[in-house]
Design a protein around this motif. Structure first.
Motif, PDB file in Angstrom:
ATOM      1  N   MET A   1      74.661  91.348  87.798  1.00  0.00           N
ATOM      2  CA  MET A   1      73.715  90.227  87.085  1.00  0.00           C
ATOM      3  C   MET A   1      73.515  91.081  85.510  1.00  0.00           C
ATOM      4  N   LYS A   2      73.887  90.253  84.722  1.00  0.00           N
ATOM      5  CA  LYS A   2      73.406  90.671  83.109  1.00  0.00           C
ATOM      6  C   LYS A   2      72.049  90.649  82.766  1.00  0.00           C
ATOM      7  N   ILE A   3      71.526  91.615  82.271  1.00  0.00           N
ATOM      8  CA  ILE A   3      70.368  91.876  81.764  1.00  0.00           C
ATOM      9  C   ILE A   3      70.216  92.270  80.592  1.00  0.00           C
ATOM     10  N   ILE A   4      69.472  91.733  79.485  1.00  0.00           N
ATOM     11  CA  ILE A   4      69.456  91.898  78.016  1.00  0.00           C
ATOM     12  C   ILE A   4      67.843  92.264  77.929  1.00  0.00           C
ATOM     13  N   ILE A   5      67.587  93.453  77.417  1.00  0.00           N
ATOM     14  CA  ILE A   5      66.196  93.842  76.928  1.00  0.00           C
ATOM     15  C   ILE A   5      66.339  93.909  75.093  1.00  0.00           C
ATOM     16  N   ARG A   6      65.177  93.830  74.784  1.00  0.00           N
ATOM     17  CA  ARG A   6      64.872  93.964  73.263  1.00  0.00           C
ATOM     18  C   ARG A   6      64.229  95.245  72.952  1.00  0.00           C
ATOM     19  N   VAL A   7      64.828  95.934  71.923  1.00  0.00           N
ATOM     20  CA  VAL A   7      64.246  97.382  71.691  1.00  0.00           C
ATOM     21  C   VAL A   7      64.510  97.270  70.204  1.00  0.00           C
ATOM     22  N   THR A   8      63.717  98.241  69.538  1.00  0.00           N
ATOM     23  CA  THR A   8      63.482  98.270  67.901  1.00  0.00           C
ATOM     24  C   THR A   8      64.057  99.978  67.870  1.00  0.00           C
ATOM     25  N   SER A   9      64.896  99.943  67.076  1.00  0.00           N
ATOM     26  CA  SER A   9      65.352 101.418  66.516  1.00  0.00           C
ATOM     27  C   SER A   9      64.055 102.060  65.908  1.00  0.00           C
ATOM     28  N   GLU A  10      64.088 103.477  66.270  1.00  0.00           N
ATOM     29  CA  GLU A  10      63.031 104.304  65.626  1.00  0.00           C
ATOM     30  C   GLU A  10      63.393 104.676  64.297  1.00  0.00           C
ATOM     31  N   ASP A  12      65.081 102.864  61.908  1.00  0.00           N
ATOM     32  CA  ASP A  12      64.957 101.913  60.495  1.00  0.00           C
ATOM     33  C   ASP A  12      64.411 100.728  61.053  1.00  0.00           C
ATOM     34  N   GLY A  13      63.795 100.463  62.383  1.00  0.00           N
ATOM     35  CA  GLY A  13      63.005  99.419  62.672  1.00  0.00           C
ATOM     36  C   GLY A  13      63.765  98.241  63.067  1.00  0.00           C
ATOM     37  N   THR A  14      65.204  98.387  62.969  1.00  0.00           N
ATOM     38  CA  THR A  14      66.136  97.057  63.529  1.00  0.00           C
ATOM     39  C   THR A  14      65.890  96.734  64.785  1.00  0.00           C
ATOM     40  N   GLU A  15      65.801  95.445  65.137  1.00  0.00           N
ATOM     41  CA  GLU A  15      65.734  95.122  66.592  1.00  0.00           C
ATOM     42  C   GLU A  15      66.978  94.676  67.101  1.00  0.00           C
ATOM     43  N   TYR A  16      67.201  95.386  68.372  1.00  0.00           N
ATOM     44  CA  TYR A  16      68.476  95.324  69.097  1.00  0.00           C
ATOM     45  C   TYR A  16      68.342  94.351  70.556  1.00  0.00           C
ATOM     46  N   PHE A  17      69.201  93.705  70.792  1.00  0.00           N
ATOM     47  CA  PHE A  17      69.105  93.344  72.151  1.00  0.00           C
ATOM     48  C   PHE A  17      70.173  93.800  72.889  1.00  0.00           C
ATOM     49  N   VAL A  18      69.970  94.502  74.090  1.00  0.00           N
ATOM     50  CA  VAL A  18      71.072  95.567  74.562  1.00  0.00           C
ATOM     51  C   VAL A  18      71.224  95.288  75.972  1.00  0.00           C
ATOM     52  N   ASN A  19      72.465  95.126  76.333  1.00  0.00           N
ATOM     53  CA  ASN A  19      72.900  94.716  77.800  1.00  0.00           C
ATOM     54  C   ASN A  19      72.456  96.041  78.316  1.00  0.00           C
ATOM     55  N   THR A  20      71.987  95.823  79.661  1.00  0.00           N
ATOM     56  CA  THR A  20      71.647  97.120  80.221  1.00  0.00           C
ATOM     57  C   THR A  20      72.873  97.691  81.176  1.00  0.00           C
TER      58      THR A  20
END
Length: 63
Positions: A1-10, A12-20
């Motif tokens: 199952m593909k799980i995508i989480i949302r995280v923020t770069s320490e 520069d503050g860029t938001e990323y959506f990461v495939n676990t």
């Protein structure tokens, strides 16, 4: 199952959506408030994010 989480770069503050599926492991070093995500492959080997490990686990459990 593909799980995508949302995280923020320490950095520069860029938001990323990461495939676990691409995360090998994540850890938190002593004295740090964020989490280091280590990846299997891709353009970067790791990413330091603002979210603590507990927040990342909570996102995964909600799905």
């Amino acid at each position: 199952m593909k799980i995508i989480i949302r995280v923020t770069s320490e950095r520069d503050g860029t938001e990323y959506f990461v495939n676990t599926d691409n995360i090998v492991y994540f850890s938190q070093k002593a004295g740090e408030s964020g989490t280091r995500l280590y990846f299997t492959s891709g353009e970067i080997s790791h990413l330091v994010v603002k979210e603590p490990p507990e927040h990342i686990l909570q996102q995964i459990k909600q799905l």
